[in-house]
Enzyme design. Structure first.
Site, mmCIF file in Angstrom:
data_model
loop_
_atom_site.group_PDB
_atom_site.id
_atom_site.type_symbol
_atom_site.label_atom_id
_atom_site.label_comp_id
_atom_site.label_asym_id
_atom_site.label_seq_id
_atom_site.Cartn_x
_atom_site.Cartn_y
_atom_site.Cartn_z
ATOM 1 N N PHE A 1 0.807 -1.230 0.000
ATOM 2 C CA PHE A 1 0.000 0.000 0.000
ATOM 3 C C PHE A 1 0.836 1.274 0.000
ATOM 4 O O PHE A 1 0.290 2.371 -0.037
ATOM 5 C CB PHE A 1 -0.969 0.002 1.194
ATOM 6 C CG PHE A 1 -0.311 -0.103 2.557
ATOM 7 C CD1 PHE A 1 0.244 1.005 3.174
ATOM 8 C CD2 PHE A 1 -0.274 -1.319 3.222
ATOM 9 C CE1 PHE A 1 0.833 0.917 4.426
ATOM 10 C CE2 PHE A 1 0.321 -1.433 4.479
ATOM 11 C CZ PHE A 1 0.872 -0.313 5.074
ATOM 12 N N THR B 1 -6.976 1.240 12.458
ATOM 13 C CA THR B 1 -6.547 1.771 11.157
ATOM 14 C C THR B 1 -7.686 1.742 10.146
ATOM 15 O O THR B 1 -7.900 2.705 9.411
ATOM 16 C CB THR B 1 -5.361 0.938 10.613
ATOM 17 O OG1 THR B 1 -4.330 0.946 11.595
ATOM 18 C CG2 THR B 1 -4.828 1.507 9.316
ATOM 19 N N ARG C 1 -11.916 7.700 13.766
ATOM 20 C CA ARG C 1 -11.947 7.012 12.459
ATOM 21 C C ARG C 1 -13.308 6.380 12.177
ATOM 22 O O ARG C 1 -13.753 6.328 11.022
ATOM 23 C CB ARG C 1 -10.821 5.980 12.371
ATOM 24 C CG ARG C 1 -9.452 6.637 12.137
ATOM 25 C CD ARG C 1 -8.363 5.624 12.240
ATOM 26 N NE ARG C 1 -7.056 6.140 11.880
ATOM 27 C CZ ARG C 1 -5.915 5.588 12.274
ATOM 28 N NH1 ARG C 1 -5.936 4.508 13.036
ATOM 29 N NH2 ARG C 1 -4.757 6.100 11.913
ATOM 30 N N HIS D 1 -3.535 10.340 11.411
ATOM 31 C CA HIS D 1 -2.434 9.462 11.809
ATOM 32 C C HIS D 1 -2.133 9.752 13.269
ATOM 33 O O HIS D 1 -2.172 10.912 13.686
ATOM 34 C CB HIS D 1 -1.178 9.758 10.965
ATOM 35 C CG HIS D 1 0.055 9.093 11.518
ATOM 36 N ND1 HIS D 1 0.371 7.782 11.257
ATOM 37 C CD2 HIS D 1 1.013 9.553 12.358
ATOM 38 C CE1 HIS D 1 1.488 7.468 11.894
ATOM 39 N NE2 HIS D 1 1.898 8.523 12.575
HETATM 40 P P1 CMP Z 1 -1.442 5.372 9.454
HETATM 41 O O1 CMP Z 1 -1.836 5.168 10.872
HETATM 42 O O2 CMP Z 1 -1.065 6.745 9.036
HETATM 43 O O3 CMP Z 1 -0.217 4.376 9.113
HETATM 44 C C1 CMP Z 1 0.025 3.890 7.828
HETATM 45 C C2 CMP Z 1 -1.067 4.235 6.868
HETATM 46 O O4 CMP Z 1 -1.100 3.453 5.683
HETATM 47 C C3 CMP Z 1 -2.404 3.978 7.504
HETATM 48 O O5 CMP Z 1 -2.647 4.894 8.538
HETATM 49 C C4 CMP Z 1 -3.321 4.057 6.295
HETATM 50 O O6 CMP Z 1 -3.587 5.412 5.916
HETATM 51 C C5 CMP Z 1 -2.443 3.456 5.197
HETATM 52 N N1 CMP Z 1 -2.830 2.087 4.810
HETATM 53 C C6 CMP Z 1 -3.370 1.753 3.624
HETATM 54 N N2 CMP Z 1 -3.571 0.448 3.554
HETATM 55 C C7 CMP Z 1 -3.162 -0.083 4.732
HETATM 56 C C8 CMP Z 1 -3.132 -1.411 5.248
HETATM 57 N N3 CMP Z 1 -3.570 -2.471 4.558
HETATM 58 N N4 CMP Z 1 -2.654 -1.584 6.503
HETATM 59 C C9 CMP Z 1 -2.192 -0.525 7.218
HETATM 60 N N5 CMP Z 1 -2.194 0.752 6.771
HETATM 61 C C10 CMP Z 1 -2.690 0.980 5.531
#
Ligand code: CMP
Length: 133
Positions: free
Chosen positions: A57, A91, A102, A115
Site C-alpha cells: 500500500f 486503522t 476514524r 495518523h
Molecule cells: P497510518 O496510521 O497513518 O499508518 C500507515 C497508513 O497506511 C495507515 O494509517 C493508512 O492510511 C495506510 N494504509 C493503507 N492500507 C493499509 C493497510 N492495509 N494496513 C495498514 N495501513 C494501511
C-alpha cells in the site's frame, strides 16, 4: 505529561474537518502545543512512512498523503500516546470502535482521516520530523 503526534490527513482537510478533530482532541483533554498546515512532497511522505517500505500500500499511501494539505499537531497529555490510539480507533474505519474519530469520519483503510504515533519512541521521531521541539 507526555507527547504524541497527530496528523490530519488530506481526506479530512478536504472535507473541512480540521476544527472538528481539534474539538475532539480538546474535549479529550489534549493540549495542542504546536500545529501547522503543510503540503508534503513525495520525498517527505516516503521518509515519514519509511517503516512501511516494501508494503503493497506504500505507493498509494504516498500519493494520498501528497494529494492535499495535512495538519501535523504536537499534542500533550498524560498517557498521550495510548489515549490517542484509543480516541483515533483502528486503522480500518470499518473495524474501528463506535465513538472513535476514524469510526466517525474515516472513509477507508487508506483515507482514515488521521495518523497517530504508535509508541513513545515513534512519537519522538515523528514530532522531530515536523517540529523543532
Ligand atoms: P497510518 O496510521 O497513518 O499508518 C500507515 C497508513 O497506511 C495507515 O494509517 C493508512 O492510511 C495506510 N494504509 C493503507 N492500507 C493499509 C493497510 N492495509 N494496513 C495498514 N495501513 C494501511
Amino acid at each position: 505529561m507526555n507527547r504524541t503526534l497527530l496528523i490530519v490527513k488530506p481526506d479530512a482537510t478536504e472535507r473541512n474537518l480540521i476544527g472538528h478533530i481539534i474539538g475532539r482532541l480538546e474535549k479529550a483533554r489534549y493540549k495542542v502545543v504546536e500545529m501547522k498546515m503543510v503540503r508534503l512532497s513525495e520525498q517527505d511522505a516516503r521518509r515519514f512512512y519509511a517503516v512501511h517500505e516494501g508494503k503493497p500500500f506504500l505507493n498509494s499511501l504516498v500519493a494520498f498523503m501528497t494529494s492535499g494539505p495535512v495538519v501535523p499537531m504536537l499534542l500533550e497529555k498524560e498517557s498521550a500516546v495510548a489515549d490517542l490510539r484509543t480516541l483515533v480507533g483502528a486503522t480500518d474505519p470499518g473495524k474501528a470502535d463506535c465513538g472513535t474519530i476514524r469510526y466517525e469520519i474515516g472513509k477507508s483503510i487508506e483515507k482514515n482521516s488521521v495518523h497517530a504515533s504508535d509508541s513513545d519512541e515513534n512519537a519522538a521521531i515523528e514530532i522531530a520530523f515536523f517540529f523543532d521541539n
